[in-house]
Design an enzyme around this catalytic site. Sequence first.
Site, PDB file in Angstrom:
ATOM      1  N   LYS A  60      48.452  22.265  42.699  1.00  0.00           N
ATOM      2  CA  LYS A  60      47.543  22.549  41.574  1.00  0.00           C
ATOM      3  C   LYS A  60      48.333  23.075  40.372  1.00  0.00           C
ATOM      4  CE  LYS A  60      46.589  27.111  43.520  1.00  0.00           C
ATOM      5  NZ  LYS A  60      45.659  27.873  44.380  1.00  0.00           N
ATOM      6  N   ARG A 159      35.281  34.779  46.778  1.00  0.00           N
ATOM      7  CA  ARG A 159      35.419  33.758  45.730  1.00  0.00           C
ATOM      8  C   ARG A 159      34.560  32.589  46.189  1.00  0.00           C
ATOM      9  NH1 ARG A 159      41.470  31.951  43.857  1.00  0.00           N
ATOM     10  NH2 ARG A 159      41.314  30.711  45.745  1.00  0.00           N
ATOM     11  N   TYR A 288      60.384  39.899  13.612  1.00  0.00           N
ATOM     12  CA  TYR A 288      59.141  40.449  13.062  1.00  0.00           C
ATOM     13  C   TYR A 288      58.955  41.915  13.421  1.00  0.00           C
ATOM     14  CZ  TYR A 288      57.709  35.553  12.436  1.00  0.00           C
ATOM     15  OH  TYR A 288      57.630  34.251  12.072  1.00  0.00           O
ATOM     16  N   MET A 336      57.458  32.703  18.116  1.00  0.00           N
ATOM     17  CA  MET A 336      56.769  31.554  18.696  1.00  0.00           C
ATOM     18  C   MET A 336      57.741  30.515  19.265  1.00  0.00           C
ATOM     19  SD  MET A 336      53.861  29.077  17.027  1.00  0.00           S
ATOM     20  CE  MET A 336      52.685  30.369  16.687  1.00  0.00           C
TER      21      MET A 336
HETATM   22  C1  LIG Z   1      46.404  28.300  45.492  1.00  0.00           C
HETATM   23  C2  LIG Z   1      45.869  28.288  46.860  1.00  0.00           C
HETATM   24  C3  LIG Z   1      46.732  28.259  47.970  1.00  0.00           C
HETATM   25  C4  LIG Z   1      48.234  28.415  47.854  1.00  0.00           C
HETATM   26  O1  LIG Z   1      48.574  29.775  47.737  1.00  0.00           O
HETATM   27  P1  LIG Z   1      50.109  30.258  47.741  1.00  0.00           P
HETATM   28  O2  LIG Z   1      50.003  31.719  47.832  1.00  0.00           O
HETATM   29  O3  LIG Z   1      50.708  29.803  46.457  1.00  0.00           O
HETATM   30  O4  LIG Z   1      50.742  29.631  48.931  1.00  0.00           O
HETATM   31  C5  LIG Z   1      46.154  28.124  49.218  1.00  0.00           C
HETATM   32  N1  LIG Z   1      44.817  28.014  49.368  1.00  0.00           N
HETATM   33  C6  LIG Z   1      43.958  28.086  48.332  1.00  0.00           C
HETATM   34  C7  LIG Z   1      42.501  27.980  48.576  1.00  0.00           C
HETATM   35  C8  LIG Z   1      44.455  28.222  47.050  1.00  0.00           C
HETATM   36  O5  LIG Z   1      43.599  28.286  46.021  1.00  0.00           O
END
Ligand SMILES: *Cc1c(COP(=O)(O)O)cnc(C)c1O
Length: 398
Positions: A60, A159, A288, A336
């Site tokens: 992701k 969550r 700055y 920047m």
């Molecule tokens: C992002 C995520 C992971 C991976 O987590 P890491 O700590 O980076 O290994 C696993 N499961 C879910 C549901 C996630 O959202």
Amino acid sequence: MVLSQEPTTTVVTRSRYNYQLSEIIRQRAWVEIDQSALAHNVKQLRALLSKDTELMAVVKADAYGHGAIKVAQTALQYGASRLAIATLGEGIELREAGIIAPIVVLGAVNNPEEIAALCQWDLEPTICTFQQAITFSKTLAQIEQSLSVHIKLDTGMSRLGTLWQQATEFVTLVHQLPYLKIASIYSHLATADELDQTVMKMQQQRFEDAIQQVKAMGISIPCLHLANSAAVLSDRSLHYDLVRVGLAMYGLYPAPHLKSTIDLKPVLQVKAKITQVKIIPAGTGVSYGYQYITQRETKIAVVSIGYADGVPRNLSNRLKVLLKGQYVPQIGAITMDQIMLDVTNLPDVEVGDIVTLIGQDGKHSISADDWAKTLGTISWEILCSFKHRLPRISTSKY
Ligand SMILES: *Cc1c(COP(=O)(O)O)cnc(C)c1O
């Protein structure tokens, strides 16, 4: 490695890697992704798992900033069998690149257009609520398509997912709804990186209780999973049929106490070039707001990277970089597109010299953990913060 000034793209074949080395994009600032370190980490993780446990590479957020397509390809080549992403768009990107491994969408998908897209791109959604399950089944009936889905239970993360006490009702519903095929049941841990395992054990117990009750209903579940990187490294009993690994694959440890587990190599380096060198007198303000005033005659190097590339402005005056194998302080406000270094103590600093912000140079290295510590955040956030303005360049060191 030979640096060419030619505006050409060279295809280099080295052992089992095919990668494009576009030297022109090493001009200003860039991110180097060591595909061999990634392969090493995947192999280390694979070796920790029993042969019946699948490795799901979590790619992701553009593989935590490492470039999702190449990371997915390397991970699959070296032992991952599935991929996970957060959004529909991230999944489509992988499919468009020709990746055919199963892909799970970890985020919630709710509307009919998105459901149709999941079918079109062969992406497997996470089902989190009763309502979502019903919406899916209705939409799928209309388009006469079925989908493999992953059921999410909330065992204490608060969550996504249905609360573990309602697991039996929830799983039974999904099981009975037409057009939905249960591919797995999973949950997510809130504290796997902590030394105190109380909450993690509580979540695991809730998960096991829920699964026991589901099984008692005569529903068979092909796959169970609970572990993120920290859980994979801390306790084998959390591995189940599949583990979802992000951070560890990118070569960082979720917590210092997990460093003794397996050998991980950082995959990402951030580098930039020096664009101007000059000497300014004592008492001169730098950048700055004049947050830095020189105490002595100072040799300044300007480097072409800034907060628009993902170098947090909050690191101003607190950042160290590597130049010619030595730590060098950054001074004044981070701007920047550019930062300034105090290179008074370094002879022969020239325009075109390469500065390492994260990575290794000679004996020394700077990690995402170092930045995270200074900023009071976590390495996950640092990795994800590098912008697309920085080209990703694949390398292979080992
Ligand atoms: C992002 C995520 C992971 C991976 O987590 P890491 O700590 O980076 O290994 C696993 N499961 C879910 C549901 C996630 O959202």
